[in-house]
Structures are given as structure tokens and as C-alpha cells.
Design a protein around this motif. Structure first.
Motif, PDB file in Angstrom:
ATOM      1  N   GLN A 365     -13.182  -7.011 105.106  1.00 32.09           N
ATOM      2  CA  GLN A 365     -11.940  -5.997 105.212  1.00 32.09           C
ATOM      3  C   GLN A 365     -12.771  -4.763 105.132  1.00 32.09           C
ATOM      4  OE1 GLN A 365      -9.701  -6.516 102.104  1.00 32.09           O
ATOM      5  NE2 GLN A 365      -9.098  -9.184 102.881  1.00 32.09           N
ATOM      6  N   HIS A 366     -13.991  -4.567 104.977  1.00 32.32           N
ATOM      7  CA  HIS A 366     -14.495  -3.674 104.608  1.00 32.32           C
ATOM      8  C   HIS A 366     -15.812  -3.204 106.170  1.00 32.32           C
ATOM      9  CE1 HIS A 366     -13.962  -1.001 100.742  1.00 32.32           C
ATOM     10  NE2 HIS A 366     -13.658  -2.520 100.740  1.00 32.32           N
ATOM     11  N   GLY A 367     -15.755  -4.483 107.367  1.00 33.46           N
ATOM     12  CA  GLY A 367     -16.262  -3.977 108.089  1.00 33.46           C
ATOM     13  C   GLY A 367     -17.369  -4.446 108.114  1.00 33.46           C
ATOM     14  N   VAL A 368     -17.708  -6.100 107.246  1.00 32.49           N
ATOM     15  CA  VAL A 368     -19.432  -5.798 107.175  1.00 32.49           C
ATOM     16  C   VAL A 368     -19.144  -7.492 106.956  1.00 32.49           C
ATOM     17  CG1 VAL A 368     -21.382  -6.564 106.329  1.00 32.49           C
ATOM     18  CG2 VAL A 368     -19.854  -4.314 106.133  1.00 32.49           C
ATOM     19  N   LEU A 369     -19.540  -8.386 108.180  1.00 36.27           N
ATOM     20  CA  LEU A 369     -19.234  -9.672 108.335  1.00 36.27           C
ATOM     21  C   LEU A 369     -21.121 -10.074 107.641  1.00 36.27           C
ATOM     22  CD1 LEU A 369     -18.063 -10.576 111.631  1.00 36.27           C
ATOM     23  CD2 LEU A 369     -16.857 -10.323 109.394  1.00 36.27           C
ATOM     24  N   VAL A 370     -20.731 -11.301 106.516  1.00 41.09           N
ATOM     25  CA  VAL A 370     -21.874 -12.511 106.050  1.00 41.09           C
ATOM     26  C   VAL A 370     -21.110 -13.305 105.995  1.00 41.09           C
ATOM     27  CG1 VAL A 370     -22.738 -10.040 105.089  1.00 41.09           C
ATOM     28  CG2 VAL A 370     -21.246 -11.709 103.672  1.00 41.09           C
ATOM     29  N   LYS A 371     -21.938 -13.461 105.573  1.00 37.58           N
ATOM     30  CA  LYS A 371     -21.152 -15.459 104.896  1.00 37.58           C
ATOM     31  C   LYS A 371     -22.189 -15.725 103.410  1.00 37.58           C
ATOM     32  CE  LYS A 371     -19.590 -19.666 106.705  1.00 37.58           C
ATOM     33  NZ  LYS A 371     -18.480 -20.367 104.688  1.00 37.58           N
ATOM     34  N   ASP A 372     -21.738 -16.899 102.652  1.00 39.01           N
ATOM     35  CA  ASP A 372     -21.505 -17.142 101.717  1.00 39.01           C
ATOM     36  C   ASP A 372     -22.515 -18.776 101.295  1.00 39.01           C
ATOM     37  OD1 ASP A 372     -18.795 -17.824 102.689  1.00 39.01           O
ATOM     38  OD2 ASP A 372     -18.922 -19.784 100.728  1.00 39.01           O
ATOM     39  N   THR A 373     -23.064 -18.832 100.976  1.00 35.27           N
ATOM     40  CA  THR A 373     -24.488 -19.925 101.563  1.00 35.27           C
ATOM     41  C   THR A 373     -23.634 -21.287  99.816  1.00 35.27           C
ATOM     42  OG1 THR A 373     -25.719 -19.481 100.181  1.00 35.27           O
ATOM     43  CG2 THR A 373     -26.225 -18.936 101.792  1.00 35.27           C
ATOM     44  N   HIS A 374     -24.012 -21.565  98.923  1.00 33.46           N
ATOM     45  CA  HIS A 374     -23.471 -21.454  98.229  1.00 33.46           C
ATOM     46  C   HIS A 374     -22.541 -20.870  96.548  1.00 33.46           C
ATOM     47  CE1 HIS A 374     -25.550 -25.616  98.417  1.00 33.46           C
ATOM     48  NE2 HIS A 374     -26.019 -25.376  99.148  1.00 33.46           N
ATOM     49  N   GLY A 375     -21.847 -21.887  96.239  1.00 34.46           N
ATOM     50  CA  GLY A 375     -21.007 -20.912  95.390  1.00 34.46           C
ATOM     51  C   GLY A 375     -21.336 -19.361  95.453  1.00 34.46           C
ATOM     52  N   SER A 376     -21.340 -18.705  94.065  1.00 35.71           N
ATOM     53  CA  SER A 376     -21.967 -17.394  94.642  1.00 35.71           C
ATOM     54  C   SER A 376     -23.081 -16.680  94.646  1.00 35.71           C
ATOM     55  CB  SER A 376     -21.795 -16.967  93.346  1.00 35.71           C
ATOM     56  OG  SER A 376     -20.454 -17.682  92.215  1.00 35.71           O
ATOM     57  N   THR A 377     -23.792 -17.348  96.147  1.00 36.98           N
ATOM     58  CA  THR A 377     -24.948 -16.696  96.798  1.00 36.98           C
ATOM     59  C   THR A 377     -24.054 -15.998  98.237  1.00 36.98           C
ATOM     60  OG1 THR A 377     -26.222 -17.747  95.718  1.00 36.98           O
ATOM     61  CG2 THR A 377     -26.812 -16.867  97.782  1.00 36.98           C
ATOM     62  N   LEU A 378     -24.199 -14.771  98.484  1.00 36.19           N
ATOM     63  CA  LEU A 378     -24.215 -14.306 100.039  1.00 36.19           C
ATOM     64  C   LEU A 378     -25.673 -14.000 100.566  1.00 36.19           C
ATOM     65  CD1 LEU A 378     -22.023 -11.382  99.264  1.00 36.19           C
ATOM     66  CD2 LEU A 378     -21.014 -13.516 100.482  1.00 36.19           C
ATOM     67  N   ARG A 379     -25.078 -14.611 102.009  1.00 35.54           N
ATOM     68  CA  ARG A 379     -26.200 -14.680 102.708  1.00 35.54           C
ATOM     69  C   ARG A 379     -26.541 -13.342 103.222  1.00 35.54           C
ATOM     70  NH1 ARG A 379     -27.337 -19.642 106.051  1.00 35.54           N
ATOM     71  NH2 ARG A 379     -25.734 -19.557 105.580  1.00 35.54           N
ATOM     72  N   PHE A 380     -27.357 -12.035 103.720  1.00 39.38           N
ATOM     73  CA  PHE A 380     -27.506 -11.265 104.883  1.00 39.38           C
ATOM     74  C   PHE A 380     -28.460 -11.210 105.887  1.00 39.38           C
ATOM     75  CE2 PHE A 380     -25.036  -7.409 103.256  1.00 39.38           C
ATOM     76  CZ  PHE A 380     -24.827  -8.224 101.637  1.00 39.38           C
ATOM     77  N   ALA A 381     -28.078 -11.609 107.075  1.00 44.10           N
ATOM     78  CA  ALA A 381     -29.430 -11.811 108.101  1.00 44.10           C
ATOM     79  C   ALA A 381     -28.850 -11.482 108.804  1.00 44.10           C
ATOM     80  CB  ALA A 381     -29.742 -13.443 108.372  1.00 44.10           C
ATOM     81  N   PRO A 382     -28.475  -9.758 109.217  1.00 46.13           N
ATOM     82  CA  PRO A 382     -28.368  -9.413 110.272  1.00 46.13           C
ATOM     83  C   PRO A 382     -29.049  -9.206 111.522  1.00 46.13           C
ATOM     84  CG  PRO A 382     -29.385  -7.592 108.926  1.00 46.13           C
ATOM     85  CD  PRO A 382     -29.445  -8.988 108.521  1.00 46.13           C
ATOM     86  N   PRO A 383     -28.782  -9.275 113.099  1.00 42.81           N
ATOM     87  CA  PRO A 383     -29.897  -9.212 114.040  1.00 42.81           C
ATOM     88  C   PRO A 383     -30.891  -8.632 113.978  1.00 42.81           C
ATOM     89  CG  PRO A 383     -27.287  -9.336 115.017  1.00 42.81           C
ATOM     90  CD  PRO A 383     -27.480  -9.150 112.827  1.00 42.81           C
ATOM     91  N   LEU A 384     -31.367  -8.718 114.431  1.00 42.03           N
ATOM     92  CA  LEU A 384     -32.584  -8.276 114.169  1.00 42.03           C
ATOM     93  C   LEU A 384     -33.022  -6.501 114.422  1.00 42.03           C
ATOM     94  CD1 LEU A 384     -35.827 -10.757 114.675  1.00 42.03           C
ATOM     95  CD2 LEU A 384     -33.935  -9.989 112.211  1.00 42.03           C
ATOM     96  N   VAL A 385     -31.964  -6.221 115.719  1.00 43.13           N
ATOM     97  CA  VAL A 385     -32.206  -4.867 115.940  1.00 43.13           C
ATOM     98  C   VAL A 385     -31.260  -4.290 115.544  1.00 43.13           C
ATOM     99  CG1 VAL A 385     -32.158  -6.319 118.636  1.00 43.13           C
ATOM    100  CG2 VAL A 385     -30.493  -6.032 117.595  1.00 43.13           C
ATOM    101  N   ILE A 386     -30.945  -4.498 114.156  1.00 45.82           N
ATOM    102  CA  ILE A 386     -30.250  -3.884 112.876  1.00 45.82           C
ATOM    103  C   ILE A 386     -31.055  -2.258 113.126  1.00 45.82           C
ATOM    104  CG2 ILE A 386     -30.351  -4.352 110.776  1.00 45.82           C
ATOM    105  CD1 ILE A 386     -27.771  -4.395 110.195  1.00 45.82           C
ATOM    106  N   THR A 387     -30.156  -0.517 112.659  1.00 50.48           N
ATOM    107  CA  THR A 387     -30.392   0.013 112.422  1.00 50.48           C
ATOM    108  C   THR A 387     -30.410   0.226 111.079  1.00 50.48           C
ATOM    109  OG1 THR A 387     -28.693   1.910 112.509  1.00 50.48           O
ATOM    110  CG2 THR A 387     -30.003   0.627 114.837  1.00 50.48           C
ATOM    111  N   GLU A 388     -31.367   1.437 110.317  1.00 46.43           N
ATOM    112  CA  GLU A 388     -31.547   1.590 109.090  1.00 46.43           C
ATOM    113  C   GLU A 388     -30.371   2.092 109.068  1.00 46.43           C
ATOM    114  OE1 GLU A 388     -34.231   5.299 108.413  1.00 46.43           O
ATOM    115  OE2 GLU A 388     -36.468   3.627 108.898  1.00 46.43           O
ATOM    116  N   GLU A 389     -29.426   3.184 109.454  1.00 47.52           N
ATOM    117  CA  GLU A 389     -28.429   3.252 109.637  1.00 47.52           C
ATOM    118  C   GLU A 389     -27.508   2.417 109.497  1.00 47.52           C
ATOM    119  OE1 GLU A 389     -30.253   4.448 112.092  1.00 47.52           O
ATOM    120  OE2 GLU A 389     -30.527   5.824 111.030  1.00 47.52           O
ATOM    121  N   GLU A 390     -27.610   1.608 110.180  1.00 48.31           N
ATOM    122  CA  GLU A 390     -26.366   0.361 110.301  1.00 48.31           C
ATOM    123  C   GLU A 390     -26.688  -0.190 108.191  1.00 48.31           C
ATOM    124  OE1 GLU A 390     -26.024  -0.194 114.442  1.00 48.31           O
ATOM    125  OE2 GLU A 390     -27.271  -1.044 113.422  1.00 48.31           O
TER     126      GLU A 390
END
Ligand code: PLP
Length: 413
Positions: A365-390
Motif C-alpha cells: 500500500q506504501h508502494g514497495v513490493l516485498v515478500k515474506d519468507t517464513h512467519g515474521s521474516t521479510l525478504r528485500f531483494a531488489p533488482p540490482l539496478v536500484i539506486t541509492e535514493e530508491e
């Protein structure tokens, strides 16, 4: 993914009605994507911090990849391995070189690469090591994720991956991840391979102790057992090096590759090893109709060329430090722990704030797509072209979500 004349509600309803319910996706209906961004059918933009489980390491529609794909679509796309194609040899040569190995076995999905690696290890055991036919065993780790076929779920320790799917394939021994002594103790004269993710991805981005992979390497060499590294998610620049094994200067006997190898366009996977291992396969003993097809091979060659520049590895290393620093600053504000290497972070959330799934809904809803792995763990794995600002913006959104949830819990109490 978009449908002509269908808004996101219609597309969701059709998917709900006609698609097998083997996933539980976030309610985001992608219509287009570019670089690190996905746009939905209503024109809302989302920063993609999953990158299709690391299949989109180079960003959505990287121009070099789409250019070669377009050109190959207009040339030849599939001949099967019954004939040669002018694309397969150059791809295998480039990938073998990137891996420092002699031979490449091209397949399609990651699970197929794992299955193929298991078959090669068993055949090597029988033909080269002299293990009696049908007696080979392979050592695997607890909490592994290697795919979804019957043989692969046979050695999963995740009940939801196994329940109801038996009977299972025998020949696997499970030991705790991170404990080299347990591997040494499990090896016997019929052990042909140790199969591991160097960093466990689906388990929550679990980085092993520093001496683990070097000791596994040593144990495998001493017992004449193949070390097979499943780098399908951890490899191809995700962790800041070409392979996760590189962080420990470990060279496995066999690399299993997939996901990003297909450039986010085609399913393309591979088993990569020297001739004394992959040379055990002879005509007719293994194959795949689509494996190594000209379209996938052309794309794969471009992927290897992108990796050979080192640019993506260094982006992941540098930007990964930034991502990890920013995320670690949230420890105590709803985050319990941050793990990983490069642009790959497993974030444990305080379970009191809700499940990983709940938080990924809020982040969407805030415009960021992540996925949970197990229970209470989130995974951040953006495309490697992401910028510092992003990256900073994504962590700001995450910070806001955590603050909202803390306030919400406090008011409920
Ligand atoms: C995703 C994954 C696989 C399976 O790949 P598919 O293309 O989904 O079959 C295997 N091993 C690891 C480590 C993975 O992350």
C-alpha cells in the motif's frame, strides 16, 4: 499480465477462479515494468524489492537483454537438441568461462537443474566412484529449498512442501545447516554428493558461519564426494560477488544456476562442472526439449556478458551495505534482526507487530513490493539496478509502516 478491457478487479477475479491456488499473491496486478519499478493496471507504481525471487537481478526489461531477445525472436527460437543451433555453443562457452568450469548442461527451470545435478551426482557415483548401483546417498541441509519436484520435496524439511505428496524418493540424508561436523559424520562410502545453498534463501537468507563452506569443501575433497552449490537464488551477483561461494573463496565441484540466468525473460537453468563430472552423461541418458534453445541461449549469453563486466556485483556490494545499514537502524523499532549479503536482506519483524505477510500487504500500500519468507521474516531483494535514493525511499516506507503498526498496536492495547 494485464487483460484487454479488464481492470485489476476483473483480472484478479479471473485468476482467482481459473488459476490453481498454489500461491497466495499480494493483490497487485502488474501491467508493465521497467528497471526496478512495476506499474499496475490502474497506473500505480511500485518499487520492486523482490525481483521475482532474484530472477530479475538486471532489472525489468534491461535494454541489452530485450534487444537480443527481440533480435532472436526474428531469427530462430527453437530447434530442440536434435539439431545444433548457432547460439548454444557460444552460451555454454561463456557460462563455463564465468564459472571456471569445463562443461555446461543447459536446462530450463531451477528445479530441473537441481534434478539434473542429482542425476549427474548419482551417475558419477556409480560410474566413477564405484558406488553399487542404486546405493548412492546425497547429504542435504535442514530448511533447504531446492524446488518443488517429487524428488526435491522428498528431502525438504518443510511439512507444507511434503504433506500429501508421498511416496518420496529415497537416497537423501539431512543434517543441520551450518554444521560441517554433521556432514562429516553423515558421509559413508556410498555418499556421492553434498548439496547445499551457500546462503539459504527461502529459509530466511541464512548466512552460515565463516568456516562452514571452506570446511565443507575440505570434507568433500577428502572423502571424494561432490560439493554441489545451489546458487540458483544466491548466484549471479545477488550477494555482491558472482557466486555466494566466492565470499569464502570456495569453489564447488558443481554449480546449479537458474533464475537470473534467463535475464527475467526466459526460464534458463544450468548445471556447470568439469568434464570428469558432467562427462558421465552420454547421448540419450538425459535431456530436455527446450533446454538450451536459441532464444534462451542468446539471452543467457548476454546475461553472462553483463556479469563479466563486474558492474552488477559491485552495485550489489555497495548498495547492499547501504540497504543493510538502513535496515539495521530499525532494530529496536519493530525489527529484531537483519541478515544477508549484498542486495539481499532477510528482516525478522517483531511478531507482535504482525506476520510478514501482513507487513508486506501494508508495504505494498506504501508502494514497495516485498515478500515474506517464513512467519515474521521479510525478504528485500531488489533488482540490482536500484539506486541509492530508491533504497532510501523503500526503507522510509518500511519505517513508516513499522511506526503505524506500533501506534496501531499501542492504541488497541
Ligand atoms: C527458486 C529456487 C529453486 C527452484 O527454481 P525454480 O525455477 O522455481 O524451479 C531451486 N533452488 C533455489 C535455491 C531456489 O531459490
Amino acid at each position: 499480465m494485464t487483460l484487454v478491457d479488464a481492470g485489476s478487479a476483473d483480472a484478479l477475479a479471473l485468476e482467482d477462479r481459473y488459476t490453481a491456488h498454489n500461491y497466495s499473491p499480494l493483490p497487485v496486478v502488474a501491467a508493465s515494468a521497467d528497471g526496478a519499478w512495476i506499474t499496475d493496471v490502474e497506473g500505480r507504481r511500485y518499487l520492486d524489492c523482490l525481483a521475482a525471487y532474484s530472477a530479475v537481478n538486471f532489472g525489468h526489461r534491461h535494454p541489452a537483454i530485450t534487444a537480443v531477445a527481440h533480435a532472436q525472436l526474428d531469427t530462430v527460437t527453437l530447434v530442440s537438441r536434435a539439431f545444433h543451433s548457432d547460439r548454444l555453443g557460444p552460451f555454454c562457452a561463456a557460462l563455463a568461462r564465468l564459472c571456471g568450469k569445463e562443461l555446461v548442461l543447459p536446462m530450463n527451470s531451477g528445479a530441473e537443474a537441481v534434478e539434473s545435478g542429482i542425476k549427474v551426482a548419482r551417475k558419477w557415483g556409480t560410474d566413477v566412484k564405484g558406488v553399487p548401483a542404486g546405493e548412492a546417498n546425497i547429504i542435504v541441509a535442514e530448511n533447504n529449498f531446492h524446488g518443488r519436484t517429487i524428488s526435491i520435496v522428498s528431502f525438504s524439511t518443510d511439512e507444507s512442501a511434503r504433506s500429501g505428496f508421498g511416496p518420496f524418493t529415497p537416497g537423501f540424508r539431512t543434517v543441520p545447516f551450518g554444521d560441517p561436523d554433521a556432514i562429516a559424520a553423515a558421509i559413508d562410502e556410498n555418499t556421492v554428493a553434498v548439496l547445499l545453498e551457500p546462503i539459504q534463501g527461502e529459509a530466511g537468507i541464512i548466512v552460515p558461519p565463516a568456516d562452514y563452506l571452506p570446511r565443507v569443501r575440505d570434507i568433500c575433497s577428502r572423502h571424494r564426494v561432490l560439493m554441489i552449490a545451489d546458487e540458483i537464488q544466491s548466484g549471479l551477483a545477488r550477494t555482491g560477488r558472482t557466486f555466494a561461494c566466492d565470499h569464502w573463496d570456495v569453489v564447488p565441484d558443481v554449480y546449479l544456476l537458474g533464475k537470473a540466468l534467463g535475464g527475467g525473460v526466459m526460464p534458463l537453468s544450468a548445471v556447470v562442472a568439469d568434464a570428469d563430472v558432467l562427462g558421465v552423461l552420454h547421448p540419450g541418458e538425459h535431456g530436455s526439449t527446450f533446454g538450451g534453445n536459441p532464444l534462451a541461449a542468446a539471452i543467457g549469453t548476454t546475461v553472462v556478458e553483463l556479469l563479466a563486466t563486474g558492474e552488477f556485483q559491485s552495485r550489489s556490494a555497495t548498495l547492499g551495505t547501504r540497504l543493510h545499514d538502513r535496515l539495521r537502524a530499525l532494530i529496536g523499532s519493530g525489527v529484531l534482526a537483519v541478515r544477508g549479503l549484498g542486495l539481499w536482506a532477510g528482516v525478522d519483524i517483531d511478531p507482535a507487530l504482525g506476520t510478514g505477510k501482513h507487513l508486506s500487504h501494508l508495504l505494498a500500500q506504501h508502494g514497495v513490493l516485498v515478500k515474506d519468507t517464513h512467519g515474521s521474516t521479510l525478504r528485500f531483494a531488489p533488482p540490482l539496478v536500484i539506486t541509492e535514493e530508491e533504497i532510501d525511499w523503500a526503507v522510509e516506507q518500511f519505517t513508516a509502516v513499522l511506526a503505524e503498526e506500533r501506534a496501531h498496536r499501542a492504541s488497541v492495547r
